[in-house]
Design an enzyme around this catalytic site. Structure first.
Site, PDB file in Angstrom:
ATOM      1  N   GLU A  39       1.067  -1.437  -0.113  1.00 30.79           N
ATOM      2  CA  GLU A  39       0.297  -0.102  -0.033  1.00 30.79           C
ATOM      3  C   GLU A  39       1.200   1.488   0.012  1.00 30.79           C
ATOM      4  O   GLU A  39       0.695   2.117  -0.425  1.00 30.79           O
ATOM      5  CB  GLU A  39      -0.609   0.211   1.344  1.00 30.79           C
ATOM      6  CG  GLU A  39      -2.431  -0.955   1.097  1.00 30.79           C
ATOM      7  CD  GLU A  39      -2.592  -1.116  -0.205  1.00 30.79           C
ATOM      8  OE1 GLU A  39      -2.938   0.402  -0.893  1.00 30.79           O
ATOM      9  OE2 GLU A  39      -3.650  -1.568  -0.545  1.00 30.79           O
ATOM     10  N   GLN A  44      -0.332   6.672  -4.999  1.00 31.63           N
ATOM     11  CA  GLN A  44       0.390   7.760  -5.852  1.00 31.63           C
ATOM     12  C   GLN A  44       1.233   6.510  -7.365  1.00 31.63           C
ATOM     13  O   GLN A  44       1.695   7.961  -8.018  1.00 31.63           O
ATOM     14  CB  GLN A  44       0.777   9.158  -6.286  1.00 31.63           C
ATOM     15  CG  GLN A  44       0.332   9.731  -4.858  1.00 31.63           C
ATOM     16  CD  GLN A  44      -1.321  10.158  -6.015  1.00 31.63           C
ATOM     17  OE1 GLN A  44      -0.959  10.900  -6.565  1.00 31.63           O
ATOM     18  NE2 GLN A  44      -2.207   9.969  -5.451  1.00 31.63           N
ATOM     19  N   GLY A  83      10.074   7.354  -6.723  1.00 32.51           N
ATOM     20  CA  GLY A  83       9.771   8.637  -6.206  1.00 32.51           C
ATOM     21  C   GLY A  83       8.695   8.316  -4.663  1.00 32.51           C
ATOM     22  O   GLY A  83       8.954   7.386  -4.385  1.00 32.51           O
ATOM     23  N   TYR A  84       8.635   9.141  -4.933  1.00 27.39           N
ATOM     24  CA  TYR A  84       8.560  10.276  -3.245  1.00 27.39           C
ATOM     25  C   TYR A  84       9.006   8.828  -2.362  1.00 27.39           C
ATOM     26  O   TYR A  84       8.212   8.587  -1.189  1.00 27.39           O
ATOM     27  CB  TYR A  84       6.686   9.411  -2.449  1.00 27.39           C
ATOM     28  CG  TYR A  84       5.922  10.683  -3.763  1.00 27.39           C
ATOM     29  CD1 TYR A  84       5.863  11.579  -3.495  1.00 27.39           C
ATOM     30  CD2 TYR A  84       4.735   9.985  -5.297  1.00 27.39           C
ATOM     31  CE1 TYR A  84       5.136  12.911  -4.083  1.00 27.39           C
ATOM     32  CE2 TYR A  84       4.505  11.014  -5.314  1.00 27.39           C
ATOM     33  CZ  TYR A  84       3.976  12.735  -5.491  1.00 27.39           C
ATOM     34  OH  TYR A  84       3.209  12.939  -5.671  1.00 27.39           O
ATOM     35  N   TYR A 122      -6.287   6.631   4.224  1.00 27.71           N
ATOM     36  CA  TYR A 122      -6.314   5.907   3.321  1.00 27.71           C
ATOM     37  C   TYR A 122      -5.838   4.323   3.844  1.00 27.71           C
ATOM     38  O   TYR A 122      -5.985   3.319   2.989  1.00 27.71           O
ATOM     39  CB  TYR A 122      -5.740   5.789   1.931  1.00 27.71           C
ATOM     40  CG  TYR A 122      -5.611   5.019   0.671  1.00 27.71           C
ATOM     41  CD1 TYR A 122      -6.732   4.756   0.437  1.00 27.71           C
ATOM     42  CD2 TYR A 122      -4.690   4.361   0.910  1.00 27.71           C
ATOM     43  CE1 TYR A 122      -6.851   2.826  -0.588  1.00 27.71           C
ATOM     44  CE2 TYR A 122      -4.952   3.777   0.050  1.00 27.71           C
ATOM     45  CZ  TYR A 122      -5.840   2.882  -0.634  1.00 27.71           C
ATOM     46  OH  TYR A 122      -5.634   1.154  -1.535  1.00 27.71           O
ATOM     47  N   ASP A 140     -10.338   5.824  -2.923  1.00 20.83           N
ATOM     48  CA  ASP A 140      -8.389   5.560  -3.251  1.00 20.83           C
ATOM     49  C   ASP A 140      -9.157   6.681  -4.055  1.00 20.83           C
ATOM     50  O   ASP A 140      -9.981   6.809  -4.842  1.00 20.83           O
ATOM     51  CB  ASP A 140      -7.383   4.804  -3.195  1.00 20.83           C
ATOM     52  CG  ASP A 140      -8.261   4.031  -4.874  1.00 20.83           C
ATOM     53  OD1 ASP A 140      -9.444   3.725  -4.644  1.00 20.83           O
ATOM     54  OD2 ASP A 140      -7.278   3.246  -5.208  1.00 20.83           O
ATOM     55  N   CYS A 194     -13.131   0.838 -15.716  1.00 17.13           N
ATOM     56  CA  CYS A 194     -13.665   2.693 -15.327  1.00 17.13           C
ATOM     57  C   CYS A 194     -11.802   3.482 -14.995  1.00 17.13           C
ATOM     58  O   CYS A 194     -11.753   4.246 -14.132  1.00 17.13           O
ATOM     59  CB  CYS A 194     -14.271   3.107 -14.140  1.00 17.13           C
ATOM     60  SG  CYS A 194     -15.797   3.933 -14.006  1.00 17.13           S
TER      61      CYS A 194
END
Length: 360
Positions: A39, A44, A83-84, A122, A140, A194
């Site tokens: 998770e 992102q 990243g992050y 989240y 999310d 979706c």
DNA sequence: AAGACGGGGTC
DNA sequence: GACCCAGTCTT
């Protein structure tokens, strides 16, 4: 939504997920540790990007204990390119807390989870519903998009009003005792059917419930918010060469690219040439007077809100200045160019290293 | 409430 | 070139 329609929607979604879910490594055992790490990685970040990182990570860090005992650079190296980077530093800190206060296990209490660094609303809900199968709605970016279409939400999806509505609907349609399956079904639908563009409404299991499909305006949902402009930035870095080695420094453990290694340098001000900016930055950051030997490359790199032009120069330091003084870095090394792969660099620096390797 | 925080896929 | 992603932290 009526009770009967909710039950119908739940059934369709669960049946669809049971038959159509992608086989993913964190869907084999649903261990709290594996759900936690997956998770955090998925924040992102797309599933396809995460999978190889996740497999490498579990090979090297199979449990909370091994994370707690690992060194920061070892952890960052396993995160390089994703990243992050504060995510992995937070995992490290959280692992220490888990060992100290929770016997090395993930807690199932919402507030205990929320106290761990890197775990917000989240991820706390994800661990509770996916690892422990507790009744906990999970929202999310995928769920926001699915709901904005299903219920034809006309307000911007990120607005306070929309967020409150989405939360209440997520809570209303969650089938008791099925959170693990149902929450993943909703997210999986958003990720594979979706989708933001070209949604697969013809194959959608809940198309009969979709209000924006009935109105034929699926492509106009969700309603986006206003966004900021992308700012161009000019940056210069210096590869200081000395005795066959090059100088690298480690960024502070907070802020941009936390804990990653980089070549020294900085932003080029409007009135400066790249060479002038480099000389100024080297003096400011390291107390060194440097001489540019040659230009190595210019690299374009896009971030979320700015666009960096990275100009790289090979240079030499004035021997009278002695060793570099670290004013902006938390650590520094002189390394053999061949050893650069052992350090975690930001993506733009990594591309630069590849260029250096081809033209030594 | 808004901005910072990465990188890559996609159209 | 713009959009967006299994969000969180800081101010």
């Amino acid at each position: 939504m009526e009770r009967r329609e909710i039950r119908q929607l739940q059934g369709r979604l669960i049946r669809w997920f049971t038959q159509n879910q992608r086989p993913l490594p964190w869907r084999e055992r649903y261990l709290p540790y594996e759900i936690w790490i997956s998770e955090i990685m998925l924040q992102q970040t797309r599933v396809d990007t995460v999978v190889p990182y996740y497999l490498r990570w579990m090979q090297r860090f199979p449990g909370v204990r091994s994370v707690a005992r690992a060194g920061q650079d070892d952890l960052l190296k396993h995160w390089e390119g994703m990243g992050y980077y504060s995510r992995v530093l937070n995992i490290h800190r959280a692992a220490g807390i888990l060992m100290d206060r929770h016997g090395g296990e993930l807690p199932r209490n919402y507030h205990d989870l929320l106290e761990l660094p890197g775990i917000g609303p989240y991820t706390a809900a994800a661990i509770r519903s996916l690892a422990f199968n507790l009744d906990e709605p999970l929202v999310d970016g995928n769920v926001e998009r699915v709901f904005s279409r299903l219920f034809n939400m006309e307000a911007p999806v990120k607005s306070r009003q929309s967020q409150a509505y989405i939360r209440s609907m997520a809570s209303d349609i969650l089938p008791s005792g099925r959170a693990r399956c149902f929450n993943q079904a909703l997210m999986e639908l958003g990720a594979t059917v979706c989708t933001p563009r070209k949604p697969g409404c013809l194959h959608c299991p809940v198309a009969p419930h979709c209000e924006s499909l009935r109105l034929e305006i699926v492509h106009r949902r969700p309603v986006p918010g206003i966004r900021r402009k992308i700012v161009p930035v000019q940056v210069v870095v210096g590869i200081i060469e000395q005795d066959g080695k090059v100088f690298i420094q480690k960024r502070p453990s907070r802020g941009l690219m936390a804990g990653l290694w980089e070549f020294p340098g900085g932003k080029i001000e409007n009135t400066e040439t790249p060479e002038e900016a480099l000389a100024r930055e080297m003096k400011e950051e390291l107390g060194l007077r440097v001489q540019c030997v040659r230009k190595i490359a210019s690299i374009e790199h896009n971030y979320t809100s700015f666009r960096v032009s990275l100009h790289a120069y090979a240079c030499t330091a004035d021997p009278r200045d002695g060793a570099p003084a670290l004013r902006c870095a938390s650590d520094a090394r002189w390394v053999d160019p061949g050893d650069l792969d052992n350090y975690a660099f930001p993506a733009a620096n990594r591309r630069l290293i590849d260029i250096i390797r081809k033209n030594p």
